[in-house]
Design an enzyme around this catalytic site. Structure first.
Site, PDB file in Angstrom:
ATOM      1  N   LYS A 172       7.069  15.042  -0.708  1.00  0.00           N
ATOM      2  CA  LYS A 172       5.909  14.406  -1.342  1.00  0.00           C
ATOM      3  C   LYS A 172       4.694  15.344  -1.385  1.00  0.00           C
ATOM      4  O   LYS A 172       4.661  16.378  -0.691  1.00  0.00           O
ATOM      5  CB  LYS A 172       5.597  13.105  -0.607  1.00  0.00           C
ATOM      6  CG  LYS A 172       6.738  12.076  -0.714  1.00  0.00           C
ATOM      7  CD  LYS A 172       6.339  10.735  -0.114  1.00  0.00           C
ATOM      8  CE  LYS A 172       7.451   9.707  -0.252  1.00  0.00           C
ATOM      9  NZ  LYS A 172       7.040   8.372   0.248  1.00  0.00           N
ATOM     10  N   TYR A 215       8.514   4.207  -8.995  1.00  0.00           N
ATOM     11  CA  TYR A 215       8.280   3.217  -7.940  1.00  0.00           C
ATOM     12  C   TYR A 215       8.114   1.801  -8.504  1.00  0.00           C
ATOM     13  O   TYR A 215       7.551   0.939  -7.831  1.00  0.00           O
ATOM     14  CB  TYR A 215       7.056   3.615  -7.116  1.00  0.00           C
ATOM     15  CG  TYR A 215       7.354   4.698  -6.086  1.00  0.00           C
ATOM     16  CD1 TYR A 215       8.156   4.432  -4.975  1.00  0.00           C
ATOM     17  CD2 TYR A 215       6.840   5.981  -6.219  1.00  0.00           C
ATOM     18  CE1 TYR A 215       8.441   5.402  -4.031  1.00  0.00           C
ATOM     19  CE2 TYR A 215       7.120   6.970  -5.264  1.00  0.00           C
ATOM     20  CZ  TYR A 215       7.915   6.670  -4.181  1.00  0.00           C
ATOM     21  OH  TYR A 215       8.193   7.628  -3.247  1.00  0.00           O
ATOM     22  N   PHE A 229       0.151  -1.886  -2.135  1.00  0.00           N
ATOM     23  CA  PHE A 229      -0.092  -0.443  -2.061  1.00  0.00           C
ATOM     24  C   PHE A 229       0.371   0.312  -3.305  1.00  0.00           C
ATOM     25  O   PHE A 229       0.240   1.538  -3.366  1.00  0.00           O
ATOM     26  CB  PHE A 229       0.566   0.146  -0.807  1.00  0.00           C
ATOM     27  CG  PHE A 229       2.064  -0.088  -0.707  1.00  0.00           C
ATOM     28  CD1 PHE A 229       2.963   0.703  -1.411  1.00  0.00           C
ATOM     29  CD2 PHE A 229       2.561  -1.097   0.112  1.00  0.00           C
ATOM     30  CE1 PHE A 229       4.327   0.491  -1.319  1.00  0.00           C
ATOM     31  CE2 PHE A 229       3.938  -1.314   0.209  1.00  0.00           C
ATOM     32  CZ  PHE A 229       4.823  -0.515  -0.515  1.00  0.00           C
ATOM     33  N   ARG A 240      18.561   8.810   5.713  1.00  0.00           N
ATOM     34  CA  ARG A 240      17.527   7.891   6.230  1.00  0.00           C
ATOM     35  C   ARG A 240      17.326   8.123   7.736  1.00  0.00           C
ATOM     36  O   ARG A 240      16.206   8.041   8.233  1.00  0.00           O
ATOM     37  CB  ARG A 240      17.902   6.429   5.959  1.00  0.00           C
ATOM     38  CG  ARG A 240      17.968   6.011   4.494  1.00  0.00           C
ATOM     39  CD  ARG A 240      16.650   6.018   3.767  1.00  0.00           C
ATOM     40  NE  ARG A 240      15.654   5.155   4.360  1.00  0.00           N
ATOM     41  CZ  ARG A 240      14.582   4.682   3.711  1.00  0.00           C
ATOM     42  NH1 ARG A 240      14.374   4.982   2.421  1.00  0.00           N
ATOM     43  NH2 ARG A 240      13.704   3.932   4.315  1.00  0.00           N
ATOM     44  N   THR A 264       9.541   4.610   7.798  1.00  0.00           N
ATOM     45  CA  THR A 264       8.500   4.731   6.776  1.00  0.00           C
ATOM     46  C   THR A 264       7.149   5.060   7.410  1.00  0.00           C
ATOM     47  O   THR A 264       6.424   5.932   6.934  1.00  0.00           O
ATOM     48  CB  THR A 264       8.386   3.398   5.994  1.00  0.00           C
ATOM     49  OG1 THR A 264       9.678   3.044   5.495  1.00  0.00           O
ATOM     50  CG2 THR A 264       7.395   3.520   4.850  1.00  0.00           C
ATOM     51  N   ASN A 304       3.859  10.112   3.746  1.00  0.00           N
ATOM     52  CA  ASN A 304       4.887  10.234   4.782  1.00  0.00           C
ATOM     53  C   ASN A 304       5.924  11.319   4.487  1.00  0.00           C
ATOM     54  O   ASN A 304       7.066  11.233   4.910  1.00  0.00           O
ATOM     55  CB  ASN A 304       5.527   8.871   5.070  1.00  0.00           C
ATOM     56  CG  ASN A 304       6.175   8.258   3.851  1.00  0.00           C
ATOM     57  OD1 ASN A 304       6.215   8.869   2.784  1.00  0.00           O
ATOM     58  ND2 ASN A 304       6.705   7.056   3.997  1.00  0.00           N
ATOM     59  N   HIS A 343      10.714  11.275   0.573  1.00  0.00           N
ATOM     60  CA  HIS A 343      11.396  10.075   0.092  1.00  0.00           C
ATOM     61  C   HIS A 343      12.881  10.212   0.397  1.00  0.00           C
ATOM     62  O   HIS A 343      13.419  11.323   0.366  1.00  0.00           O
ATOM     63  CB  HIS A 343      11.209   9.950  -1.431  1.00  0.00           C
ATOM     64  CG  HIS A 343      12.094   8.908  -2.061  1.00  0.00           C
ATOM     65  ND1 HIS A 343      11.776   7.572  -2.054  1.00  0.00           N
ATOM     66  CD2 HIS A 343      13.303   9.013  -2.678  1.00  0.00           C
ATOM     67  CE1 HIS A 343      12.753   6.902  -2.651  1.00  0.00           C
ATOM     68  NE2 HIS A 343      13.680   7.737  -3.044  1.00  0.00           N
ATOM     69  N   GLU A 360      17.927   7.366  -9.076  1.00  0.00           N
ATOM     70  CA  GLU A 360      16.792   8.247  -8.804  1.00  0.00           C
ATOM     71  C   GLU A 360      17.134   9.705  -9.115  1.00  0.00           C
ATOM     72  O   GLU A 360      16.296  10.441  -9.651  1.00  0.00           O
ATOM     73  CB  GLU A 360      16.354   8.082  -7.346  1.00  0.00           C
ATOM     74  CG  GLU A 360      15.748   6.711  -7.093  1.00  0.00           C
ATOM     75  CD  GLU A 360      15.521   6.383  -5.622  1.00  0.00           C
ATOM     76  OE1 GLU A 360      15.029   5.271  -5.336  1.00  0.00           O
ATOM     77  OE2 GLU A 360      15.835   7.229  -4.754  1.00  0.00           O
TER      78      GLU A 360
HETATM   79  P1  IDP Z   1      10.673   4.176   2.273  1.00  0.00           P
HETATM   80  O1  IDP Z   1      10.056   5.362   1.550  1.00  0.00           O
HETATM   81  O2  IDP Z   1      10.803   4.427   3.758  1.00  0.00           O
HETATM   82  O3  IDP Z   1      11.961   3.718   1.639  1.00  0.00           O
HETATM   83  P2  IDP Z   1       9.388   1.894   0.998  1.00  0.00           P
HETATM   84  O4  IDP Z   1       9.154   0.575   1.666  1.00  0.00           O
HETATM   85  O5  IDP Z   1      10.473   1.995  -0.030  1.00  0.00           O
HETATM   86  O6  IDP Z   1       9.613   2.977   2.166  1.00  0.00           O
HETATM   87  O7  IDP Z   1       8.007   2.337   0.361  1.00  0.00           O
HETATM   88  C1  IDP Z   1       7.947   3.395  -0.579  1.00  0.00           C
HETATM   89  C2  IDP Z   1       6.768   4.270  -0.229  1.00  0.00           C
HETATM   90  O8  IDP Z   1       5.560   3.511  -0.393  1.00  0.00           O
HETATM   91  C3  IDP Z   1       6.692   4.740   1.237  1.00  0.00           C
HETATM   92  O9  IDP Z   1       7.499   5.870   1.486  1.00  0.00           O
HETATM   93  C4  IDP Z   1       5.229   5.051   1.384  1.00  0.00           C
HETATM   94  O10 IDP Z   1       4.872   6.297   0.761  1.00  0.00           O
HETATM   95  C5  IDP Z   1       4.604   3.909   0.582  1.00  0.00           C
HETATM   96  N1  IDP Z   1       4.309   2.745   1.433  1.00  0.00           N
HETATM   97  C6  IDP Z   1       5.198   1.872   1.985  1.00  0.00           C
HETATM   98  N2  IDP Z   1       4.585   0.909   2.700  1.00  0.00           N
HETATM   99  C7  IDP Z   1       3.261   1.189   2.618  1.00  0.00           C
HETATM  100  C8  IDP Z   1       2.090   0.550   3.142  1.00  0.00           C
HETATM  101  O11 IDP Z   1       2.156  -0.477   3.857  1.00  0.00           O
HETATM  102  N3  IDP Z   1       0.895   1.122   2.831  1.00  0.00           N
HETATM  103  C9  IDP Z   1       0.788   2.249   2.053  1.00  0.00           C
HETATM  104  N4  IDP Z   1       1.859   2.861   1.522  1.00  0.00           N
HETATM  105  C10 IDP Z   1       3.082   2.353   1.806  1.00  0.00           C
HETATM  106 MG    MG Z   2      12.284   2.965  -0.238  1.00  0.00          MG
END
Ligand code: IDP
Ligand code: MG
Length: 135
Positions: free
Chosen positions: A11, A51, A59, A87, A93, A114, A117, A128
């Site tokens: 990212k 997304y 968010f 994963r 996350t 974070n 992805h 994807e």
């Molecule tokens: P993942 O990337 O671990 O699969 P997802 O729930 O699919 O997590 O969320 C996609 C992306 O959205 C996350 O990697 C992160 O960048 C962002 N995200 C997820 N939850 C939050 C939140 O509560 N606040 C802000 N950004 C979030």
């Molecule tokens: Mg995800």
């Protein structure tokens, strides 16, 4: 349907902080073969499309802005049990909950920024990967 491939992005925060090499090294040392690799900057429209599954989440707007804020590195990875094992390699996350030794524990700055992805299913890995690479 292939079950030995997953899709990842490094990212914008991790690319800007010059962690591409370190993260790809962790991926390769984790036993993943890099099948496709591309550095690219997403437009807000493309990031929003990627997304789209999250568009009702609070968010979403910030996520789209963040993911189009600078270059990302997209890759297709190959390994037995790729989706689940990747994963595990990236961690939770929210980096506050990520295990020691995971990519997010090491490089993530926040729940949003974070670092990486990872696809959450074989079906999404296929969708994807095809979003970035024509094969
Ligand atoms: P993942 O990337 O671990 O699969 P997802 O729930 O699919 O997590 O969320 C996609 C992306 O959205 C996350 O990697 C992160 O960048 C962002 N995200 C997820 N939850 C939050 C939140 O509560 N606040 C802000 N950004 C979030
Ligand atoms: Mg995800």
């Amino acid at each position: 349907m292939a079950t030995n491939r997953t899709f990842t992005m490094i990212k914008p925060d991790a690319v800007a902080d010059q962690h591409i090499g370190d993260i790809l090294a962790m991926i390769e040392h984790g036993g993943f073969r890099i099948v496709e690799l591309q550095k690219v900057t997403l437009t807000p429209e493309r990031a929003g499309e990627f997304y789209a599954v999250h568009k009702e989440r609070p968010f979403y707007g910030d996520l789209v802005k963040y993911m189009s804020s600078g270059p990302i590195v997209a890759a297709i990875l190959e390994k037995d049990n790729a989706v689940a094992d990747f994963r595990t390699l990236i961690g939770a996350t929210n980096p506050a909950n990520a295990e020691e030794g995971t990519i997010r524990k090491k490089f993530a700055k926040s729940i949003e920024a974070n670092a990486v992805h990872g696809s959450d299913s074989d079906e999404n890995a296929q969708i994807e990967g095809a979003f970035f690479f024509k094969s």
